[in-house]
Design a protein around this motif. Structure first.
Motif, PDB file in Angstrom:
ATOM      1  N   ASN A 163       0.853  -1.214   0.079  1.00 11.68           N
ATOM      2  CA  ASN A 163      -0.131   0.068  -0.019  1.00 11.68           C
ATOM      3  C   ASN A 163       0.740   1.158   0.001  1.00 11.68           C
ATOM      4  OD1 ASN A 163      -1.732   2.331   1.148  1.00 11.68           O
ATOM      5  ND2 ASN A 163      -3.453   0.622   1.276  1.00 11.68           N
ATOM      6  N   ASP A 164       0.477   2.072  -0.776  1.00 10.94           N
ATOM      7  CA  ASP A 164       1.161   3.530  -1.070  1.00 10.94           C
ATOM      8  C   ASP A 164       1.439   3.905   0.331  1.00 10.94           C
ATOM      9  OD1 ASP A 164       1.657   2.829  -3.559  1.00 10.94           O
ATOM     10  OD2 ASP A 164       0.079   4.385  -4.195  1.00 10.94           O
ATOM     11  N   ASP A 165       0.257   4.025   1.133  1.00 10.68           N
ATOM     12  CA  ASP A 165       0.353   4.608   2.805  1.00 10.68           C
ATOM     13  C   ASP A 165       1.393   4.182   3.717  1.00 10.68           C
ATOM     14  OD1 ASP A 165      -1.775   5.891   1.938  1.00 10.68           O
ATOM     15  OD2 ASP A 165      -3.347   4.797   2.810  1.00 10.68           O
ATOM     16  N   ARG A 169       4.480   2.419   1.882  1.00 13.81           N
ATOM     17  CA  ARG A 169       5.682   1.839   1.607  1.00 13.81           C
ATOM     18  C   ARG A 169       6.719   2.717   1.616  1.00 13.81           C
ATOM     19  NH1 ARG A 169       5.898   2.457  -4.862  1.00 13.81           N
ATOM     20  NH2 ARG A 169       3.672   3.312  -4.572  1.00 13.81           N
ATOM     21  N   GLY A 177      -1.450  -3.988   6.552  1.00 12.65           N
ATOM     22  CA  GLY A 177      -1.285  -4.213   5.024  1.00 12.65           C
ATOM     23  C   GLY A 177       0.449  -4.213   5.136  1.00 12.65           C
TER      24      GLY A 177
END
Length: 271
Positions: free
Chosen positions: A49-51, A53, A211
């Motif tokens: 997840n970009d949140d 990474r 995640g």
């Protein structure tokens, strides 16, 4: 993940460790300035997840810097290239800065962490590419409290970027007339002061994160750690030996171009 893709991933991580280790010894940059953007992109292959990474990339990079800094600092110490007096003077404030930067990073979102890395990478690239070797602010480091303020900022932003400190410390030290080899050696030791508390902070702050990819404990990915560390430890001493034998001007300019491209990619990813 298919076998060819997995093999390619392992090869890219091993190559990252090799380059990071060489740069750690050669330029005193701790390797994190290379490792963070590579991990940031590699983690996207796993669909992280970009949140989180960037947090995982920074936390893993800091963990990797621990053995890298030990290997690099030992090599520089044997050559008498570490300013122990400066290390004792700067060490406490660097540590305080790391704690502050790590706490802030734990609460910051991915946009802030990526922006910090992109901006400082661009500044470092410009410094490497365009700063004349003769440019100096002073013949010696400033007196207190400005001297301690520099150490605080180095620790703070290094922790947020996942770098070993040399990326910021080397240009600052040379601006105050510290010989380049002494600046590189001392910065390698500074990396250890940054990496140990920084890694601990990212481990703890990521314990409840959602995640996280396989192999993570907190924001540190131990699969990446296991693949990259052997290469960084192997090649950091080689980089330190080369640093005492060659003119690094062309290498710096090439690395500056890499940082410039990396910075642009980071800006693009958050736009």
């Amino acid at each position: 993940m298919s076998t060819p893709l997995l093999i390619g991933l392992i090869a890219s991580l091993l190559a990252t460790g090799m380059v990071g280790g060489l740069l750690a010894g050669l330029l005193g940059v701790g390797g994190g300035i290379v490792i963070v953007p590579v991990l940031y992109n590699v983690l996207s292959i796993f669909g992280v997840n970009d949140d989180i990474r960037m947090h995982v990339a920074v936390g893993t990079s800091l963990a990797i810097i621990i053995p890298t800094s030990i290997a690099s600092a030992r090599s520089h110490y044997k050559k008498g290239a570490i300013d122990t007096a400066l290390l004792k003077s700067w060490g406490p404030m660097i540590f305080v800065g790391v704690i502050g930067g790590t706490v802030l990073a734990g609460f910051a979102n991915a946009f802030i962490l990526t922006l910090v890395f992109a901006v400082l990478a661009l500044i470092v690239a410009a410094n490497m590419a365009f700063r004349p070797d003769t440019l100096k602010f002073s013949d010696s480091l400033p007196k207190s409290p400005f001297k301690e303020s520099l150490a605080l900022l180095i620790g703070w932003f290094s922790a947020m970027m996942g770098i070993g400190g040399g990326t910021l410390a080397v240009p600052i030290l040379t601006l105050y007339n510290v010989p380049i080899r002494k600046a590189v050696g001392t910065s390698a030791a500074i990396g250890l002061i940054i990496a140990i508390p920084g890694t601990t902070g990212f481990l703890l702050s990521g314990l409840d994160a959602k995640g996280l990819p396989f192999g993570n404990y907190g924001y540190v990915n131990f699969l990446g750690f296991i693949m990259i560390v052997p290469m960084t430890v192997l090649f950091a001493p080689l980089g330190a030996r080369i640093a005492h034998r060659i003119n690094t001007n062309m290498l710096k300019k090439t690395f500056a171009f890499f940082l410039f491209v990396t910075s642009l990619r980071m800006f693009y990813s958050i736009s």
